[in-house]
Design an enzyme around this catalytic site. Structure first.
Site, mmCIF file in Angstrom:
data_model
loop_
_atom_site.group_PDB
_atom_site.id
_atom_site.type_symbol
_atom_site.label_atom_id
_atom_site.label_comp_id
_atom_site.label_asym_id
_atom_site.label_seq_id
_atom_site.Cartn_x
_atom_site.Cartn_y
_atom_site.Cartn_z
ATOM 1 C CD GLU A 1 -1.489 0.616 -3.586
ATOM 2 O OE1 GLU A 1 -0.484 0.507 -4.323
ATOM 3 O OE2 GLU A 1 -2.518 1.233 -3.927
ATOM 4 C CG HIS B 1 -3.524 -3.307 -4.562
ATOM 5 N ND1 HIS B 1 -4.391 -3.167 -3.504
ATOM 6 C CD2 HIS B 1 -3.252 -4.634 -4.656
ATOM 7 C CE1 HIS B 1 -4.630 -4.360 -2.977
ATOM 8 N NE2 HIS B 1 -3.951 -5.272 -3.652
ATOM 9 C CG HIS C 1 -8.756 -2.261 -4.655
ATOM 10 N ND1 HIS C 1 -9.477 -1.245 -4.066
ATOM 11 C CD2 HIS C 1 -7.464 -1.909 -4.572
ATOM 12 C CE1 HIS C 1 -8.646 -0.327 -3.624
ATOM 13 N NE2 HIS C 1 -7.407 -0.692 -3.922
ATOM 14 N NE ARG D 1 -6.693 -1.919 -0.933
ATOM 15 C CZ ARG D 1 -5.676 -2.089 -0.107
ATOM 16 N NH1 ARG D 1 -5.782 -2.902 0.932
ATOM 17 N NH2 ARG D 1 -4.521 -1.449 -0.304
HETATM 18 O O1 2PG Z 1 -3.656 4.766 -0.032
HETATM 19 C C1 2PG Z 1 -3.197 3.990 -0.890
HETATM 20 O O2 2PG Z 1 -2.750 2.865 -0.623
HETATM 21 C C2 2PG Z 1 -3.117 4.433 -2.349
HETATM 22 C C3 2PG Z 1 -4.251 3.898 -3.165
HETATM 23 O O3 2PG Z 1 -5.505 4.174 -2.633
HETATM 24 O O4 2PG Z 1 -3.158 5.829 -2.370
HETATM 25 P P1 2PG Z 1 -2.449 6.789 -3.433
HETATM 26 O O5 2PG Z 1 -3.540 7.335 -4.278
HETATM 27 O O6 2PG Z 1 -1.803 7.840 -2.588
HETATM 28 O O7 2PG Z 1 -1.439 6.004 -4.210
#
Ligand code: 2PG
Length: 239
Positions: free
Chosen positions: A87, A181, A9, A60
Site C-alpha cells: 500500500e 492494495h 485485499h 491482508r
Molecule cells: O488507509 C489506507 O491505507 C488507504 C486504503 O485503505 O486509504 P485511502 O482510501 O485513504 O487511500
C-alpha cells in the site's frame, strides 16, 4: 491476449475502524475473509485460469490471495511477494482516525492527502518503532528506498519498475492474478489505462472485488469489468 485480475485485499481491521493504514500490517476482519473467499469463487466462475500470482509483503493482501486461491482450487499457483506492491505509505498519518483527521485539519486538506497525485503526507519519523526500517520483512530492501510517507506519484514510481520487470513479462505467457492494495492497484490502473493525474483521482477500487482486464499483445486494455457487479466502482474508459 492475456487476462490480468486485480484484487484489492478484503476489508481490514483498520478499514473497518476508518484509520489511515498504509504500511501498517493490519489483518483482515471476518467480513474481509468472507470477501476474499467470494473473490475466489467469482474468479473460478469466470473460467479464466492463471499461471502466476503476485502480492505484497502485507498480511491482508497475502491472506486475501490465499483465501481466494483456496476457493479456486489453485493453492499450487506460483506466487511472488514484493514490497513494490505494498500500500502507499501514509507517513505520520498512519493509525489516525480519518474522520477525526478531517475534524482537525479540514476536509480539503485530508482530500489532498488522500487523493492528490503528488502531495505526500507528513513524514513518519525513523525513530517510530513502526517505521519499515525496523521491520525484518524489509531487511533486503536498501534502507534508502524505504519510504517515510508517499504520494500516489511516489507509489507509482516504485510499483512501475516492478510491473515492467516482473509482472509484464509473465503476461506474455499466461494470465496473472495480483492481490494488493487500493493505491498500489490505482498506480497500475493509471499506467494501464494511460490516465492523467486528474482522472486517477476519481478511481476507487472496492475491497476484494476482482477487476478482470483483458489485455492485447502490447498490454493495452481491451475490456475490463468487476466480477461482482453489485459492488463495482466506475471504470476508466478504454481506448
Ligand atoms: O488507509 C489506507 O491505507 C488507504 C486504503 O485503505 O486509504 P485511502 O482510501 O485513504 O487511500
Amino acid at each position: 491476449m492475456a487476462f490480468l485480475a486485480l484484487v484489492r485485499h478484503g476489508q481490514s481491521q483498520w478499514n473497518l475502524e476508518n484509520r489511515f493504514t498504509g504500511w501498517m500490517d493490519v489483518n483482515l476482519t471476518a467480513e474481509g475473509e468472507a470477501q476474499a473467499r467470494k473473490a475466489g469463487q467469482l474468479l473460478k466462475a469466470s473460467g479464466v485460469t492463471f499461471s502466476q500470482s503476485f502480492t505484497s509483503l502485507q498480511t491482508r493482501a497475502i491472506r486475501t490471495l490465499w483465501l481466494a486461491l483456496q476457493e479456486m482450487d489453485c493453492c499450487w499457483l506460483p506466487e511472488e511477494k514484493s514490497w513494490h506492491l505494498n500500500e502507499r505509505h501514509y507517513g505520520a498519518l498512519t493509525g489516525l482516525d480519518k474522520a477525526e483527521t478531517v475534524a482537525k485539519h479540514g476536509e480539503e486538506q485530508v482530500r489532498i492527502w488522500r487523493r492528490s497525485y503528488d502531495v505526500p503526507p507528513p513524514p513518519q519519523s525513523q525513530d517510530d518503532p513502526f517505521h519499515p526500517i525496523h521491520d525484518p520483512r524489509y531487511r533486503q530492501v536498501p534502507a534508502g528506498l524505504l519510504p517515510n510517507g508517499e504520494s500516489l506519484a511516489m507509489t507509482l514510481a516504485r510499483v512501475l519498475p516492478y510491473w515492467g520487470d516482473a509482472i509484464a513479462p509473465r503476461l506474455h505467457d499466461g494470465n496473472v492474478l495480483i492481490s494488493a492494495h487500493g493505491n498500489s492497484l490505482r498506480a497500475i490502473i493509471k499506467h494501464l489505462f494511460d490516465l492523467d493525474e486528474g482522472a486517477i483521482m476519481d478511481v476507487e477500487v472496492p475491497t476484494a472485488n476482482p477487476l478482470l482486464i483483458e489485455l492485447d499483445a502490447q498490454l493495452r486494455p481491451v475490456s475490463a469489468r468487476y466480477l461482482d457487479a453489485e459492488r463495482a466502482q466506475k471504470l476508466p474508459a478504454i481506448g
